[in-house]
Write a protein that holds these residues in place. Structure first.
Motif, short mmCIF file in Angstrom:
data_model
loop_
_atom_site.label_atom_id
_atom_site.label_comp_id
_atom_site.label_asym_id
_atom_site.label_seq_id
_atom_site.Cartn_x
_atom_site.Cartn_y
_atom_site.Cartn_z
N SER A 71 0.29 15.82 -5.96
CA SER A 71 1.59 15.46 -5.56
C SER A 71 2.63 16.62 -6.00
O SER A 71 3.50 16.95 -5.52
CB SER A 71 1.83 14.13 -6.18
OG SER A 71 2.05 14.01 -7.53
N MET A 115 0.79 6.63 -6.52
CA MET A 115 0.21 6.63 -7.85
C MET A 115 -1.41 6.80 -7.74
O MET A 115 -1.82 7.49 -8.68
CB MET A 115 0.05 5.07 -8.12
CG MET A 115 0.01 4.85 -9.66
SD MET A 115 0.05 3.21 -9.98
CE MET A 115 -1.72 2.65 -9.47
N ALA A 116 -2.06 6.68 -6.49
CA ALA A 116 -3.54 6.97 -6.39
C ALA A 116 -3.53 8.61 -6.10
O ALA A 116 -4.71 9.02 -6.16
CB ALA A 116 -3.97 6.18 -5.03
N ILE A 117 -2.64 9.27 -5.63
CA ILE A 117 -2.49 10.68 -5.51
C ILE A 117 -2.64 11.46 -6.96
O ILE A 117 -1.92 11.13 -7.79
CB ILE A 117 -1.38 11.13 -4.61
CG1 ILE A 117 -1.45 10.57 -3.60
CG2 ILE A 117 -1.54 12.72 -4.43
CD1 ILE A 117 0.07 10.73 -2.58
N SER A 118 -3.62 12.43 -6.97
CA SER A 118 -3.45 13.27 -8.10
C SER A 118 -2.52 13.81 -8.39
O SER A 118 -1.57 14.45 -7.59
CB SER A 118 -4.60 14.08 -8.01
OG SER A 118 -4.34 15.46 -8.55
N GLN A 139 6.18 9.16 -8.16
CA GLN A 139 4.93 9.15 -8.35
C GLN A 139 4.33 7.66 -9.00
O GLN A 139 3.62 7.12 -8.76
CB GLN A 139 4.22 10.27 -9.40
CG GLN A 139 2.88 10.14 -9.63
CD GLN A 139 1.72 11.01 -8.95
OE1 GLN A 139 2.58 11.85 -8.32
NE2 GLN A 139 0.73 10.39 -8.69
N TYR A 140 5.21 7.36 -9.95
CA TYR A 140 4.94 6.38 -10.88
C TYR A 140 5.49 5.02 -10.42
O TYR A 140 5.33 4.01 -11.15
CB TYR A 140 5.20 6.57 -12.27
CG TYR A 140 4.29 7.34 -12.86
CD1 TYR A 140 2.98 7.02 -13.27
CD2 TYR A 140 4.56 8.78 -13.14
CE1 TYR A 140 1.91 7.67 -13.81
CE2 TYR A 140 3.59 9.63 -13.68
CZ TYR A 140 2.16 9.00 -14.14
OH TYR A 140 1.21 9.95 -14.34
N THR A 200 0.91 -1.15 0.13
CA THR A 200 -0.06 0.05 0.00
C THR A 200 0.89 1.13 0.03
O THR A 200 0.66 2.26 -0.51
CB THR A 200 -1.01 0.00 1.29
OG1 THR A 200 -1.66 -1.36 1.32
CG2 THR A 200 -2.20 0.93 1.28
N SER A 256 4.02 -2.66 -8.94
CA SER A 256 2.64 -3.65 -8.99
C SER A 256 2.62 -4.57 -10.51
O SER A 256 2.42 -5.48 -10.32
CB SER A 256 1.29 -2.86 -9.02
OG SER A 256 1.35 -2.04 -10.22
N PHE A 273 3.42 2.08 -9.66
CA PHE A 273 2.85 1.47 -10.85
C PHE A 273 3.59 0.39 -11.57
O PHE A 273 2.93 -0.89 -11.47
CB PHE A 273 2.51 2.60 -11.68
CG PHE A 273 1.65 2.33 -12.91
CD1 PHE A 273 0.66 1.30 -12.77
CD2 PHE A 273 2.12 2.45 -14.23
CE1 PHE A 273 -0.19 1.20 -13.78
CE2 PHE A 273 1.37 2.28 -15.40
CZ PHE A 273 0.03 1.39 -15.14
N LEU A 294 2.06 1.84 -3.38
CA LEU A 294 1.45 2.01 -4.40
C LEU A 294 0.65 3.23 -4.49
O LEU A 294 0.11 4.13 -5.01
CB LEU A 294 0.00 0.97 -4.48
CG LEU A 294 0.60 -0.16 -5.41
CD1 LEU A 294 -0.41 -1.28 -4.95
CD2 LEU A 294 0.58 0.17 -6.88
N LEU A 295 0.48 3.88 -2.95
CA LEU A 295 -0.12 4.95 -2.68
C LEU A 295 0.29 6.37 -3.65
O LEU A 295 -0.79 7.07 -3.98
CB LEU A 295 0.02 5.42 -1.22
CG LEU A 295 -0.89 6.48 -0.83
CD1 LEU A 295 -2.39 5.49 -0.53
CD2 LEU A 295 -0.67 6.56 0.83
#
Lengths: 421, 291
Positions: free
Chosen positions: B117, B110-113, B164-165, B104, B171, B168, B107-108
């Motif tokens: 960020s 990546m979930a933020i706009s 940020q990526y 988590t 995963s 991704f 991965l987090l």
């Protein structure tokens, strides 16, 4: 049962569309401290007068409106214009008027008697081809210098009266260990204002106007001098983090005593007031040294787009009547830091900076700001700002090389064909 | 036509129509606009030939800088996020304690706009109050004016986008690693493959399809990079971080050069195709081999 459910969903959707049509949808870019409070106060006043109107405010952050204009343009392309939107009078408004996207509102100007209460130059900037297209909500002054009073007292500084004097002052302030000039040019324009106001101060209003009409370029000795000063200031006297700050964060450096001065329009006044600071005690303001007697105006205005329903059009007219009224102009501008565009608003309730500007507006020579879209067409303004930024960040470029490069950009965009409207 | 194929067509048709209109029709529309004189606020459909393309490539300092920036940015961003993603995925695959917690955490971002960020990174990089310079000072290095300096602004953005990526790519690689049959690893270990050799000869070739997927997605993201740059620097200082997508936005929406903006969009699209078409071919081949 299932059919009734589907019918219910359809009716709700249709109903919500009908509600949307009766909404007053307004777009603006007032999101920083001071300006946000000002538009909220004005919308509250509008709500008092027209409680039946459902106000939907759509603020889009990004100073000088670059992001909001993108939203507005895509809404207009899609045939979904808002009820009204913030626009700078002058060239920025002309682009919409010349594309026939706005409704002329000359009838409203005449029936409300507005032609008598707004200054001549402002009426010009709000009209296009002999018709009025927008109503001014305020007048901002771009050529202003804001300073921290306690730093000035501590260092025993006196405000000079020429732009050269201002640069000498910066030298002194730097030697005393303070940042002389705070700038927040994350979005470019705030840095370009240093050039624009410097040009106005060094070359005067006539050459300033000629420059943006393509009649003179950087080879003019005065313009060249302004360009040299601009590079000197940007390289030597700014806060190190200028490129990562916004204009209000730069004003914050002056407010908390980290920087001595900033060149910014009088929306900075609203920002300082919003912090609870007192004009004349905590912060001071003067016309940028060298530009006394000249008022570089930026006008926030509201037009009526074409394609509105009758109800929406009435809403738009009611909004324009509200913002153009003596009370409406007073409520908004007292908080915003700017001054009323009407000349008959009493000075009570305005701070010392505003009262001085209200007096100046009646006597000063009026020019308008290119950075803020009034003085020159949008394609030029972007190219001009980009080119100056390139010059700013390449100190190795000689002044002659810079002049050649910048003249090329001006020649490409400031042709008589592109300036006809 | 039998009933069965009729049914399958009726299932596929809605999505075909939607994709057709909202993807392919709009691509075609953008290409069409790029050949017009629509360089004003209102549409002007008169034919302009290649003039929008030539004006982008000739006498246009900005677009040239954009391409150079993007070509500099891409290898660092793509390799950075892939190598880091593979490394983190390998650690997670080792069966660390609290694996789902770490998954988590990685991965987090990546979930933020990207807008959020980007704003956070602007604060982190602030030379006066930012955490990054505070850390540098702590270890005795001079503070750097990250976003305000032409040499450091692009690296600063590369770091932010890798951050940020990476979740991704992690995963993607984790899925790939989990797909390797345990017996193969065991057999390789019995044959004496350990550590680096195990990874180089067995694991990395076995996750090849993950690598290809991650590579193509990252390149495509890199060529279209916009949001985080717009928030962090708007392309500045002096275009040091400007990218074609930022210029496209400015041209179309600020300068009203809609056709020129469309031409830039088409160029970005073609650049992306250069990467995606070989990908589609390889994926086809890999699937064939596997089946």
């Amino acid at each position: 049962m299932k059919k009734i459910g589907i019918l219910f969903v359809i009716l709700t959707l249709v109903g919500s569309l009908a509600v949307m049509a009766a909404q007053f949808s307004i777009y603006d870019w007032w999101t920083a401290g001071g300006e946000k409070q000002a538009i909220t106060a004005e919308l509250n006043y509008f709500h008092q007068l027209y409680p039946e109107v459902n106000i939907v405010q759509n603020p889009v952050a990004g100073g000088a409106g670059v992001n909001m204009q993108a939203v507005i343009k895509s809404l207009i392309f899609a045939g979904l214009p808002p009820t009204t939107f913030q626009v700078h009078a002058g060239w920025e408004m002309y682009q919409y008027a010349s594309a026939k996207l706005l409704s002329p509102i000359t009838d409203l100007w005449q029936s409300e008697g507005w032609t008598k209460v707004f200054p001549e130059r402002i009426k010009e900037l709000c009209s296009y081809n002999g018709q009025f297209y927008a109503v001014p909500m305020d007048i901002h002054r771009a050529n202003m210098l804001w300073y921290n009073v306690s730093i000035f007292k501590k260092l025993g500084l006196k405000m000079p009266t020429t732009f050269q004097g201002l640069i000498d002052l910066m030298k002194k302030i730097k030697a005393a260990g303070y940042t002389p000039l705070a700038v927040g040019d994350r979005n470019e324009w705030a840095g370009i204002m240093v050039f624009e106001e410097g040009l106005l101060s060094t070359a005067g209003p006539q050459i300033y106007d000629d420059f943006f009409q393509g009649k003179v370029n950087y080879s003019n000795p005065k313009v060249k001098e302004a360009l040299k000063d601009f590079r000197d200031i940007m390289e030597n006297y700014l806060n190190a983090n200028h490129a990562s700050l916004s204009w209000d964060q730069a004003c914050g450096l002056v407010a908390n005593g980290k920087a001595a001065m900033t060149i910014m329009g009088d929306w900075a006044n609203g920002y300082f007031m919003g912090l609870g600071l007192k004009a004349g005690i905590d912060y001071g303001a003067v016309a940028v040294p060298g530009s006394q007697g000249v008022y570089n105006i930026v006008i926030d205005a509201f037009p009526v787009p074409k394609g509105l329903s009758t109800t929406q059009r009435k809403c738009a007219y009611d909004w324009l009547k509200t913002i153009a009224s003596v009370k409406g102009q007073a409520i908004f501008n007292q908080i915003k830091g700017s001054i009323p565009a009407r000349i008959d608003v009493p000075t009570a309730g305005f701070n010392t900076v505003q009262v001085a500007n209200m007096k100046d507006l009646k006597t000063d020579i009026l020019v308008s700001s290119a950075v803020h879209g009034s003085e020159a067409p949008a394609p030029f303004v972007t190219a001009w700002e980009n080119a100056l930024t390139v010059v700013q960040y390449h100190p190795g470029m000689s002044i002659e090389q810079a002049v050649n490069y910048l003249n090329g950009v001006n020649a490409q965009y400031l042709t008589s064909e592109k300036l006809s409207h | 036509m039998n009933k069965k194929s009729l049914a399958s067509i009726s299932f596929v048709l809605p999505s075909v129509i939607i994709v057709g209109v909202f993807v392919y029709a709009f691509i075609a529309w953008t290409v069409a606009v790029s050949f017009t004189n629509w360089n004003t606020l209102l549409p002007n459909w008169s034919f302009a030939g290649f003039s929008n393309y030539t004006s982008i490539f000739t006498n246009n300092l900005r677009f040239r800088m954009d391409l150079i920036n993007n070509l500099t940015f891409t290898p660092f961003f793509v390799l950075g996020s892939m190598i880091l993603g593979f490394f983190l995925a390998s650690l997670l695959d080792k069966g660390v304690k609290f694996e789902s917690f770490f998954r988590t955490v990685f991965l987090l971002p990546m979930a933020i706009s990207l807008v959020v960020s980007g704003t956070i990174w602007v604060w982190l990089y602030d030379p006066a109050n930012g955490a990054v310079d505070a850390l540098l000072k702590l270890i005795g290095l001079p503070a750097i004016n990250w976003l305000g300096n032409m040499s450091f602004a692009l690296p600063a953005i590369i770091i932010a986008t890798i951050w940020q990526y990476t979740g991704f790519t992690t995963s993607i690689y984790l899925a790939g690693l989990r797909g390797i049959p345990k017996e193969i690893i065991e057999a390789a270990k019995l044959d004496g493959a350990h550590g680096f050799r195990l990874y180089w000869n067995i694991i990395i070739p076995m996750v090849q399809s993950s690598t290809v997927t991650a590579f193509v997605l990252m390149i495509q993201l890199s060529l279209q990079m916009f949001d985080i740059i717009w928030v962090m620097t708007s392309g500045g200082p002096a275009f040091a971080t400007d990218m074609p997508a930022v210029y496209m936005f400015i041209a179309a929406f600020k300068q009203n050069f809609v056709a020129q903006g469309a031409a830039i969009a088409v160029i970005i699209f073609l650049l992306t195709l250069v990467v995606v078409i070989p990908y589609l071919l390889t994926v086809g081949k890999i699937t064939e081999e596997e089946s």
